[in-house]
Write a protein that holds these residues in place. Structure first.
Motif, short mmCIF file in Angstrom:
data_model
loop_
_atom_site.label_atom_id
_atom_site.label_comp_id
_atom_site.label_asym_id
_atom_site.label_seq_id
_atom_site.Cartn_x
_atom_site.Cartn_y
_atom_site.Cartn_z
N SER A 227 0.83 -1.20 0.00
CA SER A 227 0.00 0.00 0.00
C SER A 227 0.87 1.26 0.00
O SER A 227 0.59 2.23 -0.72
CB SER A 227 -0.92 -0.01 1.22
OG SER A 227 -1.72 1.15 1.25
N PHE A 228 1.92 1.21 0.79
CA PHE A 228 2.84 2.35 0.83
C PHE A 228 3.45 2.61 -0.55
O PHE A 228 3.48 3.76 -1.02
CB PHE A 228 3.94 2.10 1.85
CG PHE A 228 5.02 3.16 1.87
CD1 PHE A 228 4.84 4.34 2.59
CD2 PHE A 228 6.19 2.99 1.16
CE1 PHE A 228 5.83 5.32 2.60
CE2 PHE A 228 7.18 3.97 1.15
CZ PHE A 228 6.99 5.13 1.88
N VAL A 229 3.93 1.57 -1.20
CA VAL A 229 4.57 1.72 -2.52
C VAL A 229 3.58 2.30 -3.53
O VAL A 229 3.92 3.17 -4.35
CB VAL A 229 5.12 0.37 -3.02
CG1 VAL A 229 5.59 0.49 -4.48
CG2 VAL A 229 6.28 -0.08 -2.14
N MET A 230 2.34 1.86 -3.47
CA MET A 230 1.33 2.34 -4.42
C MET A 230 0.97 3.80 -4.18
O MET A 230 0.62 4.53 -5.12
CB MET A 230 0.07 1.48 -4.31
CG MET A 230 0.24 0.05 -4.79
SD MET A 230 0.69 -0.04 -6.55
CE MET A 230 -0.80 0.59 -7.31
N ASN A 231 1.04 4.24 -2.93
CA ASN A 231 0.57 5.59 -2.60
C ASN A 231 1.66 6.65 -2.47
O ASN A 231 1.38 7.85 -2.55
CB ASN A 231 -0.22 5.56 -1.29
CG ASN A 231 -1.54 4.83 -1.42
OD1 ASN A 231 -2.25 5.02 -2.40
ND2 ASN A 231 -1.85 3.98 -0.46
N VAL A 232 2.92 6.23 -2.29
CA VAL A 232 3.96 7.19 -1.95
C VAL A 232 4.24 8.19 -3.07
O VAL A 232 4.70 9.31 -2.82
CB VAL A 232 5.26 6.44 -1.53
CG1 VAL A 232 5.95 5.80 -2.74
CG2 VAL A 232 6.21 7.39 -0.80
N GLN A 233 3.95 7.80 -4.33
CA GLN A 233 4.22 8.73 -5.44
C GLN A 233 3.35 9.98 -5.38
O GLN A 233 3.67 10.99 -6.01
CB GLN A 233 4.05 8.02 -6.78
CG GLN A 233 5.09 6.95 -7.05
CD GLN A 233 6.52 7.48 -6.97
OE1 GLN A 233 6.80 8.62 -7.33
NE2 GLN A 233 7.43 6.65 -6.48
N SER A 234 2.27 9.92 -4.62
CA SER A 234 1.43 11.11 -4.52
C SER A 234 2.12 12.22 -3.71
O SER A 234 1.68 13.37 -3.73
CB SER A 234 0.07 10.77 -3.90
OG SER A 234 0.21 10.27 -2.59
N ILE A 235 3.20 11.90 -2.99
CA ILE A 235 3.98 12.96 -2.35
C ILE A 235 4.47 13.93 -3.41
O ILE A 235 4.34 15.16 -3.27
CB ILE A 235 5.19 12.39 -1.57
CG1 ILE A 235 4.73 11.55 -0.38
CG2 ILE A 235 6.12 13.51 -1.11
CD1 ILE A 235 5.88 10.89 0.37
N VAL A 236 5.00 13.38 -4.50
CA VAL A 236 5.51 14.23 -5.58
C VAL A 236 4.37 14.80 -6.41
O VAL A 236 4.34 16.00 -6.69
CB VAL A 236 6.47 13.43 -6.49
CG1 VAL A 236 6.89 14.27 -7.71
CG2 VAL A 236 7.70 12.98 -5.71
N SER A 237 3.40 13.95 -6.76
CA SER A 237 2.37 14.40 -7.70
C SER A 237 1.31 15.31 -7.09
O SER A 237 0.64 16.05 -7.81
CB SER A 237 1.67 13.19 -8.33
OG SER A 237 0.93 12.47 -7.36
N ARG A 238 1.15 15.26 -5.73
CA ARG A 238 0.07 16.02 -5.13
C ARG A 238 0.48 16.95 -3.98
O ARG A 238 -0.36 17.68 -3.48
CB ARG A 238 -1.02 15.05 -4.61
CG ARG A 238 -1.81 14.39 -5.73
CD ARG A 238 -2.60 15.42 -6.53
NE ARG A 238 -3.31 14.85 -7.66
CZ ARG A 238 -2.83 14.75 -8.89
NH1 ARG A 238 -1.59 15.19 -9.15
NH2 ARG A 238 -3.54 14.25 -9.85
N THR A 239 1.74 16.95 -3.58
CA THR A 239 2.11 17.85 -2.47
C THR A 239 3.28 18.76 -2.81
O THR A 239 3.68 19.57 -1.99
CB THR A 239 2.47 17.04 -1.20
OG1 THR A 239 3.74 16.40 -1.36
CG2 THR A 239 1.40 16.01 -0.87
N ILE A 240 3.82 18.64 -4.03
CA ILE A 240 4.96 19.46 -4.43
C ILE A 240 4.59 20.25 -5.68
O ILE A 240 3.93 19.73 -6.59
CB ILE A 240 6.20 18.57 -4.70
CG1 ILE A 240 6.68 17.94 -3.39
CG2 ILE A 240 7.33 19.35 -5.34
CD1 ILE A 240 7.78 16.92 -3.57
N ASP A 241 5.02 21.49 -5.73
CA ASP A 241 4.82 22.33 -6.90
C ASP A 241 5.35 21.61 -8.14
O ASP A 241 6.51 21.21 -8.16
CB ASP A 241 5.58 23.65 -6.69
CG ASP A 241 5.32 24.67 -7.79
OD1 ASP A 241 5.00 24.27 -8.93
OD2 ASP A 241 5.48 25.88 -7.51
#
Length: 395
Positions: A214-228
């Motif tokens: 679950s972590f691996v599937m969701n961690v990319q949203s750090i870049v795609s949804r929390t960073i300019d």
């Protein structure tokens, strides 16, 4: 700006330059094991009359003082090889060490800086200031530059210059752009802990493999949804170790990965978010998570004036057409720790030539360089030092 004497000196030493590079290539040494290379460099500089000292456990610092007063410029070359098996057969200077090779070009960097030092000795009387030569160990594990700084490598240095052979670019091309060049490179390790048990009784267990997945599937949203989105960043999970047997629910899972970016605030943000994502994911499934975040190299940010000087030197020495713009890479370079101590820049010198089979990526077992690039690299080292010092001479 450039000194024609330096150009002629390096041209005269072109054969020796190739010989040095080939000898170093055939005798690769891994990070913090560069004892033979250290001795070779120390002896070579000493015979030139350059004052030098060894750093611990490996590495060499040399210093050439010009006839006139002035500032101090440092030139850096790295020396270590990689744990890579050389795949190119019938190469006369093929690695003699099984499982080790210069798969990144550090043999070329060392050879180029030695010949640059030899050429600069010949014009010592025209130098205004001091040239410090940094032959650095352990770049591949991102610890050598920091250790050299601790041992005084940058004390009193006003400017620092380094370079890297670049197989992705045509031979002789030079890039040195102001601003970001190489990304910061960090490592993260995350351990998820659940409760193991029989694969037929999941209701009595807390499955660490589910947490990790679950972590691996969701961690990319750090870049795609929390960073300019205008801020480049990469979060890569490179390894996941989980489970012991087909019918046992995993109690533990370990994830390893890397973070790359250019902005310090983005770096801080990603570090914090990795912990938030890991612990919240673990809590969701009834487990726990421990996060270790290891900061590696800083981002290499070329100081504007220094980068423009490198461009001007390259253009005058080799012609305007050699200059090109290499876009910033997410690769890491511990030259960044030298830039923490003094302004400077890091250039790329093309060495790729499909006709000579030197277009292979760095760290590949078939990596090699077009040796026509060696003289250009040696001259760029020497001309940058001469131009910087004589531009900043004092009376």
């Amino acid at each position: 700006m450039i000194l024609e004497t330096l150009k002629k000196e390096i041209a005269n030493y072109s054969g020796e330059l190739v010989d040095i590079r080939r000898q170093l290539h055939s005798e690769p040494e891994l990070s913090w094991e560069e004892y033979r290379t250290t001795e070779y460099v120390y002896d070579y500089l000493s015979k030139l009359g350059i004052e030098c000292r060894k750093t611990e456990p490996t590495g060499v610092i040399g210093e050439l003082t010009g006839a006139k007063p002035g500032k101090t410029v440092a030139l850096r070359a790295d020396m270590d090889a990689l744990s890579v098996e050389e795949l190119t057969e019938n190469l006369p200077y093929r690695s003699k060490e099984q499982g080790k090779m210069h798969a990144c070009g550090h043999d070329a960097h060392t050879a180029m800086l030695l010949i640059a030092a030899k050429a600069l000795v010949a014009v010592k009387g025209q130098l205004s200031g001091t040239v410090r030569f940094l032959f650095q160990p352990a770049e591949e594990v991102a610890t050598g530059a920091r250790e050299m700084v601790k041992q005084g490598a940058m004390a009193g240095v006003d400017n620092v210059f380094g370079m890297h052979i670049w197989s992705q670019s045509p031979t002789g091309k030079v890039s040195c752009i102001p601003g970001p060049s190489f990304a910061s490179a960090d490592i993260f390790n995350i351990r998820f802990t659940g409760r193991g048990g029989h694969g037929a009784m999941p209701q009595a267990c807390v499955d660490a493999s589910v947490m990790a997945s679950s972590f691996v599937m969701n961690v990319q949203s750090i870049v795609s949804r929390t960073i300019d989105p205008k801020q480049p960043a990469v979060v890569t999970v490179g390894k996941m170790t989980v489970g012991t047997r087909f019918n046992v629910i995993a109690e533990n899972a370990v994830i390893e990965g890397t973070v790359r970016c250019f902005d310090p605030e983005v770096r801080d943000h990603i570090e914090k978010q990795l912990e938030v994502y890991a612990k919240n994911t673990a809590e969701l499934y009834g487990g726990t998570a421990e996060v270790e975040y290891i900061r590696g190299t800083q981002a290499v940010i070329n100081e504007q004036e220094s980068a423009h000087l490198a461009q001007a030197v390259a253009a005058e020495a080799f012609g305007e057409n050699v200059l090109y713009r290499e876009e910033p890479t997410m690769g890491g370079e511990d030259f960044s720790f030298f830039l923490d101590e003094a302004p400077g820049c890091f250039a790329l010198v093309g060495a790729g030539n499909p006709e000579k089979d030197t277009q292979w990526a760095h760290h590949h077992g078939r990596f090699n360089i077009d040796e026509e690039a060696l003289s250009a690299g040696a001259e760029l080292y020497a001309q940058y030092a001469y131009s910087y010092l004589n531009k900043n001479q004092t009376n």
